[in-house]
Write a protein that holds these residues in place. Structure first.
Motif, PDB file in Angstrom:
ATOM      1  N   VAL A   3       4.556  57.646  74.938  1.00  0.00           N
ATOM      2  CA  VAL A   3       3.745  58.567  74.041  1.00  0.00           C
ATOM      3  C   VAL A   3       2.134  58.057  74.281  1.00  0.00           C
ATOM      4  CG1 VAL A   3       5.605  60.524  74.484  1.00  0.00           C
ATOM      5  CG2 VAL A   3       5.033  58.488  72.333  1.00  0.00           C
ATOM      6  N   HIS A 101       5.379  56.044  65.099  1.00  0.00           N
ATOM      7  CA  HIS A 101       4.960  57.036  65.596  1.00  0.00           C
ATOM      8  C   HIS A 101       3.468  56.898  64.069  1.00  0.00           C
ATOM      9  CE1 HIS A 101       3.043  60.623  65.893  1.00  0.00           C
ATOM     10  NE2 HIS A 101       3.153  60.503  67.182  1.00  0.00           N
ATOM     11  N   GLN A 117       3.961  67.055  69.995  1.00  0.00           N
ATOM     12  CA  GLN A 117       4.383  65.837  70.155  1.00  0.00           C
ATOM     13  C   GLN A 117       6.456  64.420  69.854  1.00  0.00           C
ATOM     14  OE1 GLN A 117       2.350  62.679  68.157  1.00  0.00           O
ATOM     15  NE2 GLN A 117       0.405  63.321  69.470  1.00  0.00           N
ATOM     16  N   LYS A 120       8.535  66.247  72.213  1.00  0.00           N
ATOM     17  CA  LYS A 120       8.953  65.351  73.669  1.00  0.00           C
ATOM     18  C   LYS A 120       9.706  64.453  72.862  1.00  0.00           C
ATOM     19  CE  LYS A 120       6.057  62.014  76.843  1.00  0.00           C
ATOM     20  NZ  LYS A 120       4.867  62.318  76.977  1.00  0.00           N
ATOM     21  N   LEU A 121       9.144  63.621  72.087  1.00  0.00           N
ATOM     22  CA  LEU A 121       9.309  61.577  71.704  1.00  0.00           C
ATOM     23  C   LEU A 121      11.324  62.138  71.398  1.00  0.00           C
ATOM     24  CD1 LEU A 121       7.619  60.396  68.376  1.00  0.00           C
ATOM     25  CD2 LEU A 121       8.508  59.367  70.539  1.00  0.00           C
TER      26      LEU A 121
END
Length: 269
Positions: A3, A101, A117, A120-121
């Motif tokens: 990502v 991140h 995000q 998804k992570l």
């Protein structure tokens, strides 16, 4: 899994992170609301939502200073930072421990992107997408509410000694604009220091918002400010509503409605 974070840095993970450290209070709350409280092994001393999170996760410092020994001992899979809240030095030091991140938030769209995000992570796509969609609806409803209301000139103070305000190119200013508040300091950048004595009296400002964070403004500070803004209503504002960009946004827009209605009941149009 690969990502990009909000600084477009590439993050590569073999598996879904199971041990998370959050160095940003609003992001800690967001993670918990995504159902990831049990995965949070480290947080900051400023992480206050949920109220008991600092008893369940190890406190590894603040947002500007962290204990790297504690962080490393927790063996995190990922550390979550923010460009504004955490220093570049902290990010670089944490990168020597594990993947990092970094969020970078200026608008509601940025906030929703971050939520998605994280979905998804951390394998929470349904929860993240639902939260993002709810925030979108809240914003839309608030825009309809505020559309025909008067634009008010406002100052938003975040600090005292020295006096500092939120200006352009900040998430706070973005929310002020959504509220149809014209920021007196919109032509300044970020969080400038203000010399009230040198600036003198300002008769055009209609509302002064004294934030509850990072400086804890109280009732006693209203009189100090009123001298310089004699025509303004001086309001103690909930700083979380204006600066926390995660799941707190679900509560923010009802707060903004109440704030506007209270202002209208006191202002002479």
């Amino acid at each position: 899994m690969e990502v990009l974070d909000q600084l477009h840095r590439r993050i590569v993970l073999k598996n879904t992170p199971k041990r998370i450290i959050s160095l940003v209070p609003s992001q800690t709350e967001l993670l918990c609301d995504l159902g990831l409280e049990d995965a949070l092994v480290g947080v900051t001393k400023f992480c206050c939502h949920p109220h008991d999170i600092t008893t369940k996760s190890l406190v590894v410092g603040g947002t500007k200073q962290v204990n790297l020994v504690k962080i490393k001992a927790l063996k995190p899979d990922i550390i979550l930072c923010n460009k504004e809240e955490n220093t570049e030095e902290i990010v670089k030091a944490c990168e020597l421990i594990c993947q990092v991140h970094v969020s970078d938030i200026y608008t509601i769209d940025d906030s929703r992107e971050l939520i998605e995000q994280y979905g998804k992570l951390f394998n929470r796509p349904w929860q993240a997408n639902e939260l993002s969609a709810k925030i979108k609806i809240e914003v839309s409803n608030f825009i309809n509410f505020i559309e025909d209301r008067k634009t008010l000139e406002v100052c938003y103070f975040i600090w005292k000694s020295p006096w500092m305000v939120a200006a352009n190119n900040t998430f706070i200013n973005h929310l002020l604009e959504l509220n149809k508040f014209t920021n007196t300091f919109k032509y300044c950048e970020r969080y400038p220091e203000i010399n009230l004595e040198a600036s003198g009296r300002n008769d055009s400002v209609e509302v002064v918002l004294l934030s509850s964070e990072p400086y804890p403004f109280r009732e006693k500070h209203k009189e100090e400010v009123q001298v310089f803004f004699p025509n303004a209503q001086i309001i103690l504002a909930d700083g979380e509503m204006f600066s926390w960009y995660g799941s707190r946004l679900l509560k923010a827009f009802q707060y903004f409605r109440t704030l506007r209605l209270n202002l209208e009941n006191n202002l002479t149009y």
